[in-house]
Write a protein that holds these residues in place. Structure first.
Motif, short mmCIF file in Angstrom:
data_model
loop_
_atom_site.label_atom_id
_atom_site.label_comp_id
_atom_site.label_asym_id
_atom_site.label_seq_id
_atom_site.Cartn_x
_atom_site.Cartn_y
_atom_site.Cartn_z
N ALA A 44 -2.75 3.20 -9.43
CA ALA A 44 -1.92 2.25 -8.70
C ALA A 44 -2.81 1.17 -8.09
CB ALA A 44 -1.14 2.96 -7.60
N GLN A 45 -2.17 0.06 -7.78
CA GLN A 45 -2.89 -1.08 -7.22
C GLN A 45 -1.99 -1.70 -6.16
OE1 GLN A 45 -3.52 -4.50 -9.75
NE2 GLN A 45 -5.33 -3.51 -10.60
N ALA A 46 -2.57 -2.14 -5.07
CA ALA A 46 -1.79 -2.84 -4.05
C ALA A 46 -2.66 -3.92 -3.44
CB ALA A 46 -1.33 -1.87 -2.96
N PHE A 47 -2.15 -5.13 -3.40
CA PHE A 47 -2.92 -6.19 -2.76
C PHE A 47 -2.00 -7.33 -2.36
CE2 PHE A 47 -3.14 -9.03 -6.54
CZ PHE A 47 -2.82 -8.14 -7.54
N HIS A 70 -10.04 -6.21 -0.88
CA HIS A 70 -8.81 -6.03 -0.12
C HIS A 70 -7.69 -5.39 -0.92
CE1 HIS A 70 -10.78 -8.46 2.82
NE2 HIS A 70 -9.74 -8.46 3.62
N THR A 71 -7.97 -5.01 -2.13
CA THR A 71 -6.96 -4.35 -2.95
C THR A 71 -7.13 -2.86 -2.81
OG1 THR A 71 -6.95 -6.18 -4.51
CG2 THR A 71 -6.12 -4.06 -5.31
N SER A 72 -6.02 -2.17 -2.69
CA SER A 72 -6.07 -0.71 -2.64
C SER A 72 -5.96 -0.14 -4.04
CB SER A 72 -4.92 -0.17 -1.78
OG SER A 72 -5.03 -0.64 -0.46
N THR A 119 -9.07 0.54 -0.06
CA THR A 119 -9.58 -0.77 -0.48
C THR A 119 -11.04 -0.66 -0.89
OG1 THR A 119 -10.30 -1.32 1.75
CG2 THR A 119 -8.05 -1.98 1.14
N ARG A 167 -5.95 -7.39 -13.13
CA ARG A 167 -6.38 -7.60 -11.74
C ARG A 167 -5.66 -8.77 -11.10
NH1 ARG A 167 -8.89 -3.63 -9.27
NH2 ARG A 167 -10.31 -2.56 -10.67
N PHE A 193 -11.38 -9.94 -2.17
CA PHE A 193 -9.93 -9.75 -2.26
C PHE A 193 -9.51 -8.93 -3.46
CE2 PHE A 193 -8.94 -11.72 1.50
CZ PHE A 193 -9.65 -12.90 1.62
N ILE A 194 -9.96 -9.29 -4.66
CA ILE A 194 -9.50 -8.57 -5.84
C ILE A 194 -9.96 -7.12 -5.77
CG2 ILE A 194 -9.61 -8.45 -8.35
CD1 ILE A 194 -9.98 -11.47 -8.37
N ILE A 195 -11.18 -6.91 -5.27
CA ILE A 195 -11.66 -5.55 -5.07
C ILE A 195 -11.65 -5.23 -3.57
CG2 ILE A 195 -13.57 -3.92 -5.40
CD1 ILE A 195 -12.43 -4.77 -8.02
N LYS A 205 0.83 -1.22 0.00
CA LYS A 205 0.00 0.00 0.00
C LYS A 205 0.86 1.25 0.00
CE LYS A 205 -3.90 -1.64 2.67
NZ LYS A 205 -4.85 -1.44 3.73
N GLU A 251 -17.38 -3.94 -11.36
CA GLU A 251 -16.08 -4.28 -11.94
C GLU A 251 -14.93 -3.71 -11.15
OE1 GLU A 251 -15.89 -2.77 -15.90
OE2 GLU A 251 -13.72 -3.07 -16.05
N SER A 252 -15.14 -2.52 -10.55
CA SER A 252 -13.99 -1.80 -9.99
C SER A 252 -14.40 -1.09 -8.70
CB SER A 252 -13.54 -0.73 -10.99
OG SER A 252 -14.58 0.23 -11.12
N HIS A 253 -13.40 -0.54 -8.04
CA HIS A 253 -13.64 0.21 -6.80
C HIS A 253 -14.62 1.35 -7.04
CE1 HIS A 253 -10.11 -1.98 -5.72
NE2 HIS A 253 -9.93 -1.38 -4.58
N TYR A 310 -4.09 -13.66 0.01
CA TYR A 310 -4.57 -14.02 1.35
C TYR A 310 -4.82 -15.51 1.42
CZ TYR A 310 -5.02 -9.14 2.41
OH TYR A 310 -4.75 -7.83 2.64
#
Lengths: 741, 393
Positions: free
Chosen positions: A32-35, B176-178, B6, A61, B172-174, A19, B140-142, A38
């Motif tokens: 940007a993307q951060a993950f 928990h992802t920032s 997230t 993704r 998770f893909i959406i 992050k 699809e997205s945040h 898990y």
């Protein structure tokens, strides 16, 4: 687009690092993307986190398989295929104290950066010493090698509200990261080939056992099974194996329970009646409901079990024991068991010391005392009564015997000057109790005042009631709370009609002018500052209001006793465990109340036993003292919820109105039955603190199934143990500890 | 305000803003129970100080929906969040909210239903609730999550609709992802959402019973009434989107969204975040000169059959990507599209089951699907592309 893979272990902050790195790009206007990936989200588990940043909208993704750069938070994760998929020329940022050149061989064709993030994180107080949180440190190092400004780093940290030590750790790493370019040698173009998915059928019963991943490598702590001393054992002044004899009762093995007690004490029937039971105060069951009724169980065992036959053994040495109170008897008993020929010399007409003369029959019936003394004598011990030993005799003994143990107790009572010398109307408590034994004494119609607050005062007042006194009153200069007498004894005394007048100090005993009796003039007291004993000391209230006269016919003094040291040579110092110095001949030891004034039968027994060991060591060289005792198990490790509340079984007690008419035993003990049900149930209330009973609660709770048992020995499969600590937490008796790795 | 956060944070933020917007009416109520991967939504809501509202932690998801039903029956704006087995536990009450026409909004973070135990994304959990008379939106997205939650309140509470709405997005893909999101200002949410009005709410002054026993004829009439409400959704959704643009300056996707679809011969149909991945593949293949396009389905209930028929009129090959399966038949989006496209004999319509249980659906996997679709001469049984992706760990 830039793609970064982060490898770390749970607890190091890998996902947050993603992050933070992504945030530096976001704040500069990029997408940007951060993950993270898990799965086993727990401390120590290996994990991956990902960062993408791009000027254009990011549509990907999925996980990153061919990153531009790689960041490794934990040195133990470095294997030869972590760089698979990493594009040539990319950065590998490693948490390591070693310089980058150390890794050149492993990762040809990449740029290496190393930073000792653990040390920096620990220095900045991030995480713990064993599990430092290294992410902000690595952020600084990574940003530096990727060409970001420190301002970008600061902005990202501030956006996520990381300040202070986090910023400092990033700064240190930003400034001190070491870099090196490795020669672009045979950078074996590693493809991102990962292993093919192997799956199992729902119906396949053997699939997955044992698991391929040896998760033991994730552990940061490991369980160990240990034994601890129980608090009851620790607290018993006689050194009894309390936990042990209770365990025997649980198994309905009463003879074994008695044998266990007999290894340390020859007087379980006595202690089971008169001991203040520090074991019960220490009992960890106090944390749940009430302590195990150890005292009543010791009594029950002594009253119902059969002792083992005394083994015959013979040593050449003869030992003299002076005094047949509990210390002398215990020393004689243990020396007898060790094969020594022991002779007890007792000044009185009967054996038993203060147990006979100082403790009334209604507390300790004579048949019980006699039986246990007889048991001592069966161990090769002879006794001579009416034998007072003075200085001369002692010196002779030291020539005649191989060793001497002096345990004459406290023979001198503290006196008090009340202005008159009339021995009929002022008596010492011990002498009074002794005379009461003869059966010829009557106090019919007399008003008795007893001065003092200890057991002798209580015994004297209760005896006075039984001898027909119209009134027995304890006069004490402090309050009930400060009285050293056993609380239950005080309760029973008050039930029997004994009066207690607190905060009064005796001044003088005056005959009344009109000839009808006497008056004890008293000084009113209040409680002031605590004294050496820790109790608040009495302070006189001055003036008219401070005086009070109590009518009485007799005053009994129970103000404490002192040892008579006249039988020792001039200038001797008496210390437990040490021989008197300066004498020729056999070593002379002293013990019991004479040496230490502990004041209980149990302490005296412990003293006698240790004296026997000292003598044995001196005479034979064999050292029976315990080498090392395990620490006492802490109450905090006892899992109280593993036990159900159950009230303590209590012994029954005679009604006050009836019992004061005789010297019959007041306390009846636990209910008896052929199957000893009450005693067995009470013993089952014992937690068995600190000793494994093979209950398998640890094994039942282990999520990994790594525990196996043989008897009461548990083995842990450390290849799979993840160190979760459930076994240690759930163990009812605190037998499993977690050790940090 | 543009934030990097997230999907869960975005969802919680917008749900709270919507609840807060009802502070001058009958406030808001949420019942909540945690489950991975949505717990952070409930944590956010529990930490939010509503002027007039209450987020109550309850002992199960069944109770969480019961709480929302109670709140909605009282006229409050209601919402909650759940996933996978939690949604299954609340299912009975999900039916109740739908059949009683209570406009609850549920943020559903898609997660595989277990056992075997699995925390990763699969659409099967919300799709298992497709018959409940709830609206379904798949995001699809945040940004789409944030915007669609507001659309959902607007449409669900509309007096012409009065049906609850699920807003679903990938675990998770959406969740928990920032990623960057434009989060709405409270003042704008206040402007956009009218006060919540539940006309059939329970009122002490007009005592009545809700949900009592009826005859078969009344039940059938009741179902028809729900059906007619569903039929009105597309028009109301369009109105809601227009109003959204007026307030926020951008317009979220509607029931369906085409990407380079106009002249596409080969179309991939996708939903949730796989749509993003497919966009990237479409761009790549277009650079190579292929006439490929994507149809994203966002509104699943009511299923926009006519719009889909319209959008796919020119296509010769359609591959439907389903991250779900109705066992004994096939992928659920495909089944619905079959219903929409029946009587189109020249069309190759193929189902691709992939990413089941949360497998990583990479651009390579999508291209793999595209290759299969291009090589086909005719439609076949659903194609299980579960071996197409590599080991996740």
């Amino acid at each position: 687009m830039i793609e970064i893979v982060i490898l770390g272990r749970g607890g190091q902050g890998g996902v947050t690092l993603a992050k933070l790195i992504a945030m530096t790009y976001f704040l500069q206007g990029q997408d940007a993307q951060a993950f993270g990936v898990y799965a086993a989200e727990r401390s120590g588990a290996p994990l991956r986190a990902f960062v993408r940043a791009d000027n254009q909208e990011i549509l990907c993704r999925n996980q990153i398989t061919e990153p531009d750069h790689l960041v490794v938070l934990d040195r133990t994760l470095v294997t030869d295929h972590i760089a698979s998929g990493l594009k040539p020329g990319g950065w590998i940022v490693l948490n390591s104290p070693d310089p980058p050149s150390v890794f050149a061989g492993e990762f040809p064709g990449y740029r290496i950066a190393t930073i000792d993030a653990n040390s920096i994180a620990i220095a900045c107080g991030l995480g713990t010493r064993t599990t430092p949180i290294v992410n902000t440190t690595i952020l600084g190092a990574t940003a530096r090698v990727l060409g970001e400004t420190f301002e970008a780093v600061r902005a990202a940290l501030e956006e996520l509200k990381f300040v202070g030590p986090n910023l400092e750790s990033a700064r240190r790493a930003y400034e001190t990261v070491s870099v090196a370019e490795t020669p672009a040698g045979t950078c074996s173009a590693r493809s991102s080939s990962r292993s093919v998915v192997t799956t199992m059928s729902i119906l396949d019963p053997d699939a997955g056992i044992p698991p391929q991943t040896q998760t033991g490598s994730w552990a940061r702590q490991k369980p160990m099974q240990r034994s601890f001393t129980s608090p009851c054992n620790q607290g018993c002044p006689a050194g009894n194996d309390v936990r042990g004899f209770l365990a025997a009762i649980k198994e309905k093995q009463f003879d074994l329970a008695l044998e266990i007690l007999h290894r340390t004490t020859p007087l379980p029937g006595v202690c089971g009646r008169v001991c203040p039971a520090p074991c019960m105060d220490a009992c960890h069951r106090n944390e749940l409901d009430e302590p195990v009724n150890i005292r009543e169980l010791e009594r029950y065992v002594a009253d119902h079990a059969s002792p083992a036959a005394a083994a015959a053994m013979n040593r050449n040495h003869a030992v003299a024991v002076i005094g047949s109170g509990p210390a002398g008897l215990a020393a004689a008993y243990h020396l007898g068991r060790l094969g020594y020929g022991v002779t007890i010399f007792e000044a009185g007409s009967e054996l038993g010391g203060v147990m006979r003369t100082g403790i009334p029959e209604y507390r300790l019936p004579r048949p019980v005392l006699d039986r246990e003394i007889e048991h001592v004598l069966e161990h090769g011990v002879t006794a001579q009564t009416r034998c007072k030993v003075g200085k001369t005799e002692l010196l002779k003994f030291s020539q005649r015997f191989a060793a001497v143990f002096v345990a004459t107790g406290l023979q001198e009572a503290r006196a008090l000057n009340l202005g008159i010398q009339d021995s009929t109307h002022i008596m010492q408590g011990i002498a009074f109790l002794d005379e009461a034994l003869t059966g010829h004494m009557s106090l019919k119609g007399e008003r008795i005042i007893v001065l003092g607050g200890g057991n002798t005062a209580v015994d004297a007042s209760r005896t006075a009631i039984r001898l027909g006194a119209s009134e027995a009153c304890i006069v004490y200069r402090r309050t009930r709370a400060e009285m050293p007498a056993i609380k239950e004894e005080v309760d029973e005394a008050l039930e029997e009609g004994v009066l207690l007048k607190e905060l009064l100090g005796p001044v003088a005993l005056n005959r009344n002018g009109n000839g009808s009796g006497w008056t004890l003039e008293c000084q009113r007291m209040r409680l002031g500052e605590p004294d050496q004993s820790g109790r608040r000391s009495p302070v006189a209230i001055e003036g008219e209001a401070g005086r009070l006269g109590l009518p009485c016919d007799r005053v009994i003094l129970a103000l404490g006793q002192l040892g008579d040291l006249s039988l020792f040579p001039e200038g001797s110092e008496v210390r437990e465990g040490e021989t008197l110095i300066g004498l020729t001949g056999a070593p002379i030891f002293a013990g019991g109340d004479l040496a230490s004034n502990e004041g209980t039968v149990a302490a005296a027994i412990g003293s006698g036993r240790k004296a026997a060991w000292h003598i044995h060591r001196t005479l034979s060289g064999e050292d029976l003292f315990p080498k090392e005792t395990a620490p006492v198990v802490s109450a905090a490790t006892i899992r109280l919820t593993a036990f159900q509340r159950a009230s303590q079984a209590r012994g029954s007690i005679l009604e006050p109105a009836g019992r004061i008419r005789s010297f019959n035993e007041v306390r009846v003990g636990l209910s008896e039955s052929a199957d000893h049900e009450v005693a067995v149930l009470e013993s089952q209330r014992c937690f068995t603190c600190g000793a494994c009973t093979g209950c398998d609660i640890c094994r039942a709770n282990c999520p990994e199934g790594v525990l196996t048992r043989r008897g009461t020995d548990y083995a842990f499969d450390y290849d799979y143990c993840k160190g979760c600590g459930l076994c240690a937490f759930e163990c009812p008796r605190g037998v499993i500890l977690m050790e940090q790795l | 305000m543009r934030k990097f956060c997230t999907g869960n944070h975005a969802a919680g933020y917008v749900l709270a803003a919507a609840g807060e917007a009802n502070r001058n009416a009958r406030g808001c109520v949420a019942g909540g129970y945690p489950i991975t991967p949505q717990t952070e939504i409930m944590e956010f809501l529990r930490g939010f100080r509503f002027t007039k509202g209450r987020v109550q932690a309850v002992e199960s998801e069944h109770s969480a929906m019961a709480m929302c039903i109670g709140g909605s029956i009282s006229g409050a704006r209601t919402f909650t969040a759940s996933s996978s087995n939690g949604l299954m536990y609340m299912a009975e009450n999900v039916f109740m909210a739908g059949y009683c026409r209570l406009p609850v909004v549920l943020a559903a973070v898609n997660r595989t239903i277990g056992p075997p135990w699995n925390i990763w994304v699969d659409q099967g959990d919300t799709l298992a609730l497709r018959d409940t008379a709830w609206l379904h939106f798949y995001c699809e997205s945040h940004q789409e999550v944030a915007d669609t939650i507001l659309l959902a309140f607007r449409v669900a509470e509309d007096s012409r609709i009065l049906l609850p709405a699920i807003v679903a997005f990938d675990g998770f893909i959406i969740s928990h992802t920032s990623a960057p999101v434009d989060l709405p200002e409270q003042a704008d949410v206040d402007r956009y959402l009218p006060p919540c009005h539940v006309p059939h709410r329970l009122d002490h002054d007009r005592p009545q019973m809700l949900g009592a026993m009826v005859t078969p004829e009344d039940t059938a009439a009741h179902r028809l009434e729900l059906h007619e409400a569903m039929e009105r959704v597309p028009a109301v959704l369009e109105q809601a989107r227009d109003e959204f643009r007026e307030v926020f300056g951008r317009q979220p996707d509607g029931a369906i969204s085409g990407y380079r679809l106009e002249d596409a011969e080969t179309v991939l149909v996708a939903s949730n975040s796989i749509a993003s991945t497919v966009r990237g593949v479409v761009d790549k293949r277009r650079r190579d000169g292929e006439r490929v396009g994507m149809l994203k389905i966002k509104l699943f209930r009511p299923f926009p059959r006519h719009l889909i028929r319209q959008a796919l009129k020119g296509a010769k090959r359609v591959g439907v990507i389903d991250r779900n399966v109705s066992l004994g038949s096939g992928g659920i989006f495909w089944l619905e599209i079959c219903g929409a496209l029946f009587n189109t004999p020249d069309l190759i319509l193929q189902d691709y089951l992939t990413g089941l249980g949360g497998g990583d659906v990479t651009p390579e996997a999508v291209e793999n699907i595209l290759e299969d679709l291009l090589a086909r001469r005719k439609s076949g049984e659903p194609c299980w592309k579960v071996k197409a992706y590599e080991r996740m760990f």
